[in-house]
Motif scaffolding. Structure first.
Motif, PDB file in Angstrom:
ATOM      1  N   THR A   1       0.817  -1.226   0.000  1.00 50.38           N
ATOM      2  CA  THR A   1       0.000   0.000   0.000  1.00 50.38           C
ATOM      3  C   THR A   1       0.849   1.273   0.000  1.00 50.38           C
ATOM      4  O   THR A   1       0.356   2.342  -0.363  1.00 50.38           O
ATOM      5  CB  THR A   1      -0.936   0.011   1.220  1.00 50.38           C
ATOM      6  OG1 THR A   1      -0.149  -0.188   2.407  1.00 50.38           O
ATOM      7  CG2 THR A   1      -1.970  -1.109   1.123  1.00 50.38           C
TER       8      THR A   1
ATOM      9  N   TYR B   1       0.876   3.198  -3.321  1.00 53.15           N
ATOM     10  CA  TYR B   1      -0.246   4.068  -3.665  1.00 53.15           C
ATOM     11  C   TYR B   1      -0.105   5.435  -2.993  1.00 53.15           C
ATOM     12  O   TYR B   1      -0.645   6.435  -3.486  1.00 53.15           O
ATOM     13  CB  TYR B   1      -1.570   3.411  -3.265  1.00 53.15           C
ATOM     14  CG  TYR B   1      -1.816   2.101  -3.988  1.00 53.15           C
ATOM     15  CD1 TYR B   1      -1.711   2.032  -5.377  1.00 53.15           C
ATOM     16  CD2 TYR B   1      -2.143   0.949  -3.294  1.00 53.15           C
ATOM     17  CE1 TYR B   1      -1.934   0.831  -6.053  1.00 53.15           C
ATOM     18  CE2 TYR B   1      -2.371  -0.248  -3.948  1.00 53.15           C
ATOM     19  CZ  TYR B   1      -2.257  -0.302  -5.329  1.00 53.15           C
ATOM     20  OH  TYR B   1      -2.476  -1.484  -5.993  1.00 53.15           O
TER      21      TYR B   1
ATOM     22  N   ILE C   1       2.648   7.128  -5.487  1.00 58.92           N
ATOM     23  CA  ILE C   1       2.391   7.264  -6.933  1.00 58.92           C
ATOM     24  C   ILE C   1       0.969   7.756  -7.171  1.00 58.92           C
ATOM     25  O   ILE C   1       0.001   7.130  -6.728  1.00 58.92           O
ATOM     26  CB  ILE C   1       2.610   5.901  -7.647  1.00 58.92           C
ATOM     27  CG1 ILE C   1       4.081   5.487  -7.484  1.00 58.92           C
ATOM     28  CG2 ILE C   1       2.232   5.996  -9.108  1.00 58.92           C
ATOM     29  CD1 ILE C   1       4.355   4.070  -7.907  1.00 58.92           C
ATOM     30  N   GLU C   2       0.841   8.891  -7.864  1.00 56.98           N
ATOM     31  CA  GLU C   2      -0.470   9.493  -8.108  1.00 56.98           C
ATOM     32  C   GLU C   2      -1.005   9.177  -9.512  1.00 56.98           C
ATOM     33  O   GLU C   2      -2.210   9.249  -9.746  1.00 56.98           O
ATOM     34  CB  GLU C   2      -0.375  11.011  -7.924  1.00 56.98           C
ATOM     35  CG  GLU C   2      -0.007  11.400  -6.493  1.00 56.98           C
ATOM     36  CD  GLU C   2       0.117  12.903  -6.327  1.00 56.98           C
ATOM     37  OE1 GLU C   2      -0.039  13.622  -7.351  1.00 56.98           O
ATOM     38  OE2 GLU C   2       0.380  13.357  -5.193  1.00 56.98           O
ATOM     39  N   ASP C   3      -0.145   8.805 -10.439  1.00 54.74           N
ATOM     40  CA  ASP C   3      -0.563   8.544 -11.822  1.00 54.74           C
ATOM     41  C   ASP C   3      -1.498   7.329 -11.856  1.00 54.74           C
ATOM     42  O   ASP C   3      -1.123   6.212 -11.466  1.00 54.74           O
ATOM     43  CB  ASP C   3       0.678   8.278 -12.681  1.00 54.74           C
ATOM     44  CG  ASP C   3       0.336   8.201 -14.166  1.00 54.74           C
ATOM     45  OD1 ASP C   3      -0.443   7.307 -14.540  1.00 54.74           O
ATOM     46  OD2 ASP C   3       0.878   9.009 -14.942  1.00 54.74           O
ATOM     47  N   ILE C   4      -2.742   7.561 -12.314  1.00 57.99           N
ATOM     48  CA  ILE C   4      -3.762   6.503 -12.322  1.00 57.99           C
ATOM     49  C   ILE C   4      -3.345   5.329 -13.207  1.00 57.99           C
ATOM     50  O   ILE C   4      -3.561   4.149 -12.853  1.00 57.99           O
ATOM     51  CB  ILE C   4      -5.123   7.061 -12.817  1.00 57.99           C
ATOM     52  CG1 ILE C   4      -5.619   8.129 -11.845  1.00 57.99           C
ATOM     53  CG2 ILE C   4      -6.143   5.932 -12.933  1.00 57.99           C
ATOM     54  CD1 ILE C   4      -5.869   7.647 -10.440  1.00 57.99           C
TER      55      ILE C   4
ATOM     56  N   LEU D   1       0.274  -1.389 -11.683  1.00 59.33           N
ATOM     57  CA  LEU D   1       0.760  -2.003 -10.444  1.00 59.33           C
ATOM     58  C   LEU D   1      -0.294  -2.929  -9.850  1.00 59.33           C
ATOM     59  O   LEU D   1       0.019  -4.039  -9.396  1.00 59.33           O
ATOM     60  CB  LEU D   1       1.114  -0.909  -9.428  1.00 59.33           C
ATOM     61  CG  LEU D   1       2.354  -0.061  -9.723  1.00 59.33           C
ATOM     62  CD1 LEU D   1       2.469   1.071  -8.716  1.00 59.33           C
ATOM     63  CD2 LEU D   1       3.621  -0.919  -9.692  1.00 59.33           C
ATOM     64  N   PHE D   2      -1.551  -2.471  -9.863  1.00 62.01           N
ATOM     65  CA  PHE D   2      -2.628  -3.274  -9.274  1.00 62.01           C
ATOM     66  C   PHE D   2      -2.759  -4.619  -9.971  1.00 62.01           C
ATOM     67  O   PHE D   2      -3.031  -5.648  -9.342  1.00 62.01           O
ATOM     68  CB  PHE D   2      -3.951  -2.512  -9.349  1.00 62.01           C
ATOM     69  CG  PHE D   2      -5.091  -3.270  -8.743  1.00 62.01           C
ATOM     70  CD1 PHE D   2      -5.231  -3.367  -7.361  1.00 62.01           C
ATOM     71  CD2 PHE D   2      -6.023  -3.919  -9.558  1.00 62.01           C
ATOM     72  CE1 PHE D   2      -6.278  -4.083  -6.800  1.00 62.01           C
ATOM     73  CE2 PHE D   2      -7.065  -4.640  -9.005  1.00 62.01           C
ATOM     74  CZ  PHE D   2      -7.200  -4.710  -7.621  1.00 62.01           C
TER      75      PHE D   2
ATOM     76  N   GLN E   1      -0.853   3.257 -11.440  1.00 60.20           N
ATOM     77  CA  GLN E   1      -1.525   2.543 -10.349  1.00 60.20           C
ATOM     78  C   GLN E   1      -2.253   1.301 -10.879  1.00 60.20           C
ATOM     79  O   GLN E   1      -2.213   0.239 -10.250  1.00 60.20           O
ATOM     80  CB  GLN E   1      -2.520   3.464  -9.644  1.00 60.20           C
ATOM     81  CG  GLN E   1      -1.873   4.461  -8.691  1.00 60.20           C
ATOM     82  CD  GLN E   1      -2.906   5.201  -7.855  1.00 60.20           C
ATOM     83  OE1 GLN E   1      -4.094   4.881  -7.893  1.00 60.20           O
ATOM     84  NE2 GLN E   1      -2.440   6.188  -7.100  1.00 60.20           N
ATOM     85  N   LYS E   2      -2.890   1.446 -12.015  1.00 54.29           N
ATOM     86  CA  LYS E   2      -3.614   0.310 -12.609  1.00 54.29           C
ATOM     87  C   LYS E   2      -2.648  -0.804 -12.982  1.00 54.29           C
ATOM     88  O   LYS E   2      -2.922  -1.993 -12.756  1.00 54.29           O
ATOM     89  CB  LYS E   2      -4.392   0.765 -13.848  1.00 54.29           C
ATOM     90  CG  LYS E   2      -5.629   1.574 -13.531  1.00 54.29           C
ATOM     91  CD  LYS E   2      -6.338   1.989 -14.825  1.00 54.29           C
ATOM     92  CE  LYS E   2      -7.596   2.798 -14.524  1.00 54.29           C
ATOM     93  NZ  LYS E   2      -8.274   3.243 -15.765  1.00 54.29           N
TER      94      LYS E   2
END
Length: 470
Positions: free
Chosen positions: A446, A449, A452-455, A461-462, A458-459
């Motif tokens: 966690t 997150y 890193i703010e770039d959506i 990485l998720f 984040q996707k």
């Protein structure tokens, strides 16, 4: 009939004066054997070894067969760093004094000067047979075994020290440290249990057992043992003091405050409290963010002893707590000047320097801290974080690579490496570090997150993280 005037005994200073006058004038003056011993010892105490050697030579010219002077000359040769000559003379003197524990101790010093550790230990073991100073000799042997990496042998002699003197806290702390390194703390617990069973009314044994468990991080057990010790003697300052340590480690700061204050009050009745006791009491307030009261107590410690590094450090930490970074630097610099071997001092100084924009000074302070303890992962994280803040991702990555060599199983370093590679645009390498981090500690993912703010990132990485979801 006239009274004969009684000859006045000469003081040590008068003897030395006469001897130095003899040397200056190049004459020969008579001294009796004991007077020569006093002169030699006078110079030896002051580490004036060349003068002590001249006194030995003069003494032997008058008393060539005085074996008592031999031991003094061995000591002088050691002071001059002439270890082989000291050993040769010691062997000759030993023929006349085969049971001299003092001579065996001097021999050990000569062997140590020649880096012959096993021979030094052997000499000290011989000294043990006849000495009245068994506690001191056991400590010397324990120290030599410790230096040569033979921790178990060291512990055996440290245990002997505690049998002789249960109040030798240094030996106790060394036992705990060595047994913890050996992963054999059960031996220590058994030793203290046996000692308590032999003499359950001796509060020192209960206290020592508590200190041992404190040092091996069994704080609840330590408190239980300190309670037994206090039931036997609630007027003993040292019990309250070590009880305070256990309570601090369990974050029971109000209780620790009471214990430390009781320790100080009892100490004041019989002696003077050490500055460190006020530092410990101050820490109970610092942890509760009462920085004014904490600073007052830390200042009391440094007023008692200007060389109390913990006191200056504590004042600096209170100023950090108030975010008065510039003022904190001054006090933290005093602490590292007094004790440059304390990692915590350098880390606090590094933080304060960084907060005031002194980048180079901050980097130097982190380097000092890292040199003292390269196995601290937080140092690597904070140190590399300075380069990251400046946008120098490759320098941050290079530093953390070294950190991973020292701390290969620490997940936070892998997560941070993942972040640095993403910010450097090296996505493929970042995912490799992410996978290692997830294997080591999935729950810590966690933190990414938070950074890193770039959506879109984040996707991505998720998608990887979800494959490792339990």
């Amino acid at each position: 009939m006239a009274n004969k005037r009684k000859k006045e005994p000469q003081t040590e200073d008068m003897l030395v004066q006469r001897f130095e006058q003899m040397l200056a004038e190049g004459t020969s003056v008579f001294f009796d054997l004991h007077e020569f011993e006093h002169i030699i010892q006078h110079y030896g105490i002051r580490a004036q070894w060349q003068k002590a050697f001249k006194a030995c030579e003069a003494a032997f010219s008058q008393y060539p067969f005085a074996s008592e002077l031999g031991i003094e000359k061995v000591r002088v040769l050691l002071g001059l760093g002439k270890y082989r000559q000291a050993l040769e003379l010691a062997e000759k003197v030993a023929a006349l004094h085969p049971d001299s524990d003092e001579l065996f101790v001097l021999q050990a010093g000569a062997f140590m000067g020649l880096n012959m550790v096993s021979q030094a230990i052997e000499s000290l073991l011989k000294a043990l047979k006849n000495t009245d100073e068994k506690e001191d000799i056991h400590y010397r042997i324990a120290d030599l075994y410790l230096r040569s990496g033979k921790l178990q042998h060291s512990v055996e002699h440290l245990f002997e020290i505690l049998k002789i003197n249960p109040d030798n806290i240094n030996a106790l702390l060394d036992i705990a440290d060595s047994l913890e390194t050996l992963h054999r703390t059960a031996e220590g617990a058994k030793f203290f249990e046996e000692r308590i069973n032999e003499n359950p009314e001796d509060f020192r044994l209960w206290r020592n057992a508590g200190v041992f468990f404190n040092e091996t991080n069994s704080f609840h057990k330590a408190i239980e043992l300190f309670d037994y010790a206090l039931a036997l003697n609630e007027e003993e300052s040292s019990i309250w003091y070590h009880l305070g340590h256990a309570q601090m480690n369990l974050q029971r700061y109000e209780e620790a405050e009471v214990s430390y204050q009781k320790a100080i009050d009892l100490k004041e009745e019989s002696d003077f409290p050490e500055p460190e006791m006020y530092c410990c009491l101050a820490a109970t307030y610092e942890k509760r963010k009462d920085y004014n009261k904490a600073s007052e107590l830390y200042r009391k410690a440094v007023n008692m002893d200007e060389q109390c590094a913990d006191g200056w450090y504590g004042i600096g930490m209170c100023l950090i707590g108030k975010e008065r970074w510039y003022e904190a630097i001054n006090f933290l610099k005093k602490s590292v000047r007094i004790d440059s071997e304390c990692e915590d001092y350098w880390l606090a100084l590094a933080e304060a320097e960084w907060k005031t924009g002194n980048v180079m000074s901050a980097l130097e302070a982190y380097q000092h801290a890292n040199h003292l303890n390269p196995a601290n992962p937080q140092t690597w994280l904070d140190w590399s974080g300075i380069y990251r803040e400046q946008g120098d991702y490759m320098q941050a990555i290079g530093l953390l690579k070294s950190g991973l060599e020292e701390c290969p199983a620490h997940a936070d370093l892998y997560y941070r490496m993942c972040l640095y590679h993403i910010e450097a645009g090296k996505y493929k390498q970042s995912f490799s570090y992410l996978e290692n981090a997830l294997i080591l500690d999935f729950d810590r993912h966690t933190v990414l997150y938070e950074w890193i703010e770039d959506i879109n990132i984040q996707k991505a990485l998720f998608k990887i993280i979800s494959q490792y979801q339990r």
